[in-house]
Design an enzyme around this catalytic site. Structure first.
Site, PDB file in Angstrom:
ATOM      1  N   PRO A  58       0.824  -1.208   0.000  1.00  0.00           N
ATOM      2  CA  PRO A  58       0.000   0.000   0.000  1.00  0.00           C
ATOM      3  C   PRO A  58       0.860   1.262   0.000  1.00  0.00           C
ATOM      4  O   PRO A  58       1.900   1.317   0.654  1.00  0.00           O
ATOM      5  CB  PRO A  58      -0.795  -0.114   1.306  1.00  0.00           C
ATOM      6  CG  PRO A  58      -0.723  -1.550   1.693  1.00  0.00           C
ATOM      7  CD  PRO A  58       0.571  -2.054   1.171  1.00  0.00           C
ATOM      8  N   GLU A  59       0.399   2.277  -0.745  1.00  0.00           N
ATOM      9  CA  GLU A  59       1.088   3.565  -0.707  1.00  0.00           C
ATOM     10  C   GLU A  59       0.631   4.331   0.531  1.00  0.00           C
ATOM     11  O   GLU A  59      -0.329   3.955   1.220  1.00  0.00           O
ATOM     12  CB  GLU A  59       0.831   4.341  -1.997  1.00  0.00           C
ATOM     13  CG  GLU A  59       1.322   3.579  -3.226  1.00  0.00           C
ATOM     14  CD  GLU A  59       1.622   4.446  -4.431  1.00  0.00           C
ATOM     15  OE1 GLU A  59       1.870   5.653  -4.262  1.00  0.00           O
ATOM     16  OE2 GLU A  59       1.641   3.906  -5.553  1.00  0.00           O
TER      17      GLU A  59
ATOM     18  N   LYS B 212       4.661   4.613   5.172  1.00  0.00           N
ATOM     19  CA  LYS B 212       4.006   3.311   5.021  1.00  0.00           C
ATOM     20  C   LYS B 212       3.983   2.521   6.328  1.00  0.00           C
ATOM     21  O   LYS B 212       3.792   1.308   6.321  1.00  0.00           O
ATOM     22  CB  LYS B 212       4.710   2.516   3.916  1.00  0.00           C
ATOM     23  CG  LYS B 212       4.661   3.215   2.551  1.00  0.00           C
ATOM     24  CD  LYS B 212       5.359   2.422   1.466  1.00  0.00           C
ATOM     25  CE  LYS B 212       5.297   3.153   0.137  1.00  0.00           C
ATOM     26  NZ  LYS B 212       5.905   2.395  -0.972  1.00  0.00           N
TER      27      LYS B 212
ATOM     28  N   ARG C 135      12.463  -1.221  -9.990  1.00  0.00           N
ATOM     29  CA  ARG C 135      11.034  -0.916 -10.065  1.00  0.00           C
ATOM     30  C   ARG C 135      10.678  -0.455 -11.473  1.00  0.00           C
ATOM     31  O   ARG C 135      11.493   0.159 -12.167  1.00  0.00           O
ATOM     32  CB  ARG C 135      10.650   0.178  -9.055  1.00  0.00           C
ATOM     33  CG  ARG C 135      10.937  -0.165  -7.617  1.00  0.00           C
ATOM     34  CD  ARG C 135      10.148  -1.374  -7.132  1.00  0.00           C
ATOM     35  NE  ARG C 135       8.707  -1.131  -7.183  1.00  0.00           N
ATOM     36  CZ  ARG C 135       8.012  -0.570  -6.205  1.00  0.00           C
ATOM     37  NH1 ARG C 135       8.615  -0.188  -5.082  1.00  0.00           N
ATOM     38  NH2 ARG C 135       6.704  -0.409  -6.314  1.00  0.00           N
TER      39      ARG C 135
END
Length: 270
Positions: free
Chosen positions: A2-3, A52, A260
């Protein structure tokens, strides 16, 4: 994973659900058993997010035992489920179960679920950059870190030591909205450009925290090709490699950057 907006939304929700209540805490799985026993029956006083990371504070009103803190990092697989009372029998690997006056939550699969001390919290905050969704954030710290680094701005925005809470979607989309090439070295990003990026992160992540969904496409551009997957946000560049840019029609570019996936428009972000 999750961001940051999702953690802030979760913290706000759990503050509303449990704030001020004496909660029952257990660990059906057993891995958090001794810690849960220390928390059981204490008053849930606060939930907050730092990037986070999720942090709980408990207090039983006894100066001899003092406050207790729990640090949770969901990682890739961690998730909460909610149940109204009475809670059903535990199913699966529930690391922590917390039950309040009206409902309960089960936590499964987090990277971390652990007791924290004040020095632990101080150490966590020291290694995180400013969080765009925190009122106490100091964006000048992120601006300075970016200005002295020759790493790509696309990498720096994802570095939690530079800015806490930004994930791959927000990274790609704010750079598109700012017209900035994600491969530019941080040293070339002007103070004005950084200020625009920061302001956009604050605004967009707050929308995400309030709505529970990422929304990054401006109203005038919110048309054309659908989202990259069902129940996912419509984006400018994220997960749109090879598709035409919503503004100029240039195929969206992709490459891997520091492990990424990176997406951008070679024309709009030149």
């Amino acid at each position: 994973m999750p961001e940051g907006h999702a953690l802030h939304r979760l913290a706000r929700r759990q503050q509303q659900q449990f704030g001020g209540q004496r909660v029952r805490v257990s660990s059906p799985q057993g891995r958090f058993g001794p810690e849960a026993a220390l928390l059981d029956g204490k008053r849930f006083t606060a939930a907050q997010a730092w990037g986070k990371h999720l942090l709980y504070t408990f207090d039983d009103g006894d100066p001899a035992t003092g406050n207790a803190m729990v640090h949770i990092h969901l990682g890739i697989y961690g998730a909460f489920t909610e149940e109204t009372l009475p809670m059903p029998d535990p199913v699966g690997q529930i690391r922590m179960r917390m039950v309040g006056d009206d409902l309960g939550v089960d936590l499964r699969g987090p990277n971390a679920c652990e007791l924290y001390t004040p020095p632990d919290l101080e150490a966590l905050v020291r290694r995180l950059g400013p969080d765009p969704l925190r009122a106490d954030a100091d964006p000048s710290l992120a601006a300075a870190a970016i200005a002295r680094s020759r790493r790509a701005i696309g990498s720096l925005l994802m570095d939690q030591k530079v800015i806490a809470g930004v994930g791959n979607i927000y990274r790609a989309e704010v750079l598109f909205r700012a017209g900035i090439d994600p491969l530019r070295p941080g040293t070339t990003v002007t103070p004005e450009e950084f200020a625009a990026i920061w302001a956009d992160l604050v605004a967009l992540m707050e929308v995400g925290a309030q709505r529970g969904r990422i929304h990054v496409v401006r109203p005038d551009d919110d048309h054309g090709a659908p989202a990259y997957a069902s129940n996912r946000p419509r984006t400018y560049v994220y997960r749109r490699a090879g598709e035409p840019c919503r503004l100029c029609g240039t195929p969206i570019a992709w490459q891997e950057l520091e492990g990424r996936n990176l997406f951008w428009c070679p024309s709009c972000q030149s």
